[in-house]
Design a protein around this motif. Sequence first.
Motif, PDB file in Angstrom:
ATOM      1  N   ALA A 127       0.759  -1.303   0.052  1.00 12.06           N
ATOM      2  CA  ALA A 127      -0.045  -0.079   0.070  1.00 12.06           C
ATOM      3  C   ALA A 127       0.917   1.181   0.065  1.00 12.06           C
ATOM      4  N   HIS A 128       1.945   1.050   0.672  1.00 12.22           N
ATOM      5  CA  HIS A 128       2.960   2.235   0.693  1.00 12.22           C
ATOM      6  C   HIS A 128       3.419   2.653  -0.668  1.00 12.22           C
ATOM      7  N   TRP A 129       3.866   1.456  -1.171  1.00 15.09           N
ATOM      8  CA  TRP A 129       4.512   1.578  -2.470  1.00 15.09           C
ATOM      9  C   TRP A 129       3.505   2.187  -3.389  1.00 15.09           C
ATOM     10  N   GLU A 130       2.380   1.643  -3.426  1.00 18.77           N
ATOM     11  CA  GLU A 130       1.366   2.124  -4.361  1.00 18.77           C
ATOM     12  C   GLU A 130       1.061   3.731  -4.119  1.00 18.77           C
ATOM     13  N   HIS A 131       1.156   4.149  -2.848  1.00 21.67           N
ATOM     14  CA  HIS A 131       0.976   5.728  -2.765  1.00 21.67           C
ATOM     15  C   HIS A 131       1.862   6.389  -3.222  1.00 21.67           C
ATOM     16  N   ILE A 132       3.159   5.749  -3.280  1.00 22.65           N
ATOM     17  CA  ILE A 132       4.470   6.416  -3.694  1.00 22.65           C
ATOM     18  C   ILE A 132       4.355   6.697  -5.007  1.00 22.65           C
ATOM     19  N   ASP A 134       1.893   6.583  -7.097  1.00 26.09           N
ATOM     20  CA  ASP A 134       0.758   7.475  -7.296  1.00 26.09           C
ATOM     21  C   ASP A 134       1.448   8.969  -7.360  1.00 26.09           C
ATOM     22  N   PHE A 135       2.130   9.312  -6.180  1.00 30.61           N
ATOM     23  CA  PHE A 135       2.766  10.468  -5.828  1.00 30.61           C
ATOM     24  C   PHE A 135       3.849  10.893  -6.813  1.00 30.61           C
ATOM     25  N   ASP A 136       4.383   9.826  -7.342  1.00 33.26           N
ATOM     26  CA  ASP A 136       5.449   9.903  -8.210  1.00 33.26           C
ATOM     27  C   ASP A 136       5.059  10.562  -9.539  1.00 33.26           C
ATOM     28  N   GLN A 138       2.621  12.558 -10.019  1.00 37.71           N
ATOM     29  CA  GLN A 138       2.190  13.878  -9.933  1.00 37.71           C
ATOM     30  C   GLN A 138       3.529  14.784 -10.099  1.00 37.71           C
TER      31      GLN A 138
END
Length: 179
Positions: A127-132, A134-136, A138
């Motif tokens: 989940a943390h990796w997926e968040h990163i 998504d952030f990347d 942007q």
Amino acid sequence: MDTQIFILSKLMEGNTYPYKIKKQLSDPVPLDQLGGVTESKLYYHFDSLVKQGLIEIVEIIKEEHRPDKQVFGIMTKGREELPKKIYKVFENADTISEMVVGLLNIKYVDRDKVVEILEKKLKIFIAHWEHIMDFDKQIQVDKDKENLKEFLGGYISTRTEHTISWLEELIKRIQQMDI
């Protein structure tokens, strides 16, 4: 904590004394040197375990021209606390290398509970990796920083995929009783 787990696990096998454990730490692999376990640190952990009420002196061996040997045994509270300490290793570890002492002593815990801890850790990591990721998407960078972003992204991505893969493999092997 790792040293205390090692001491408690050795005492689960039978009564022993600190110097003997120090020798076991250094043979065949010098774990004492790799982990920075000095004789004074080892005695400190024995004293700490005594103060916690987990172990006790069961015998004093007197030898001529040698210091007395204090032989220790594990108490009921120590047998109860060992699994808790092992579970904490798995809960607090960020990498598999930080789980080694727990893996070496997995016979003292419920494998299903270890798998549950690791699966939860894996889900959080993914989940943390997926968040990163998504952030990347942007992040906008200058043209001159694009190569650095690509390099770092590749490094982090490869490292993360590697960690996920090995954590999944560890869970599988624990479930199959291979570890």
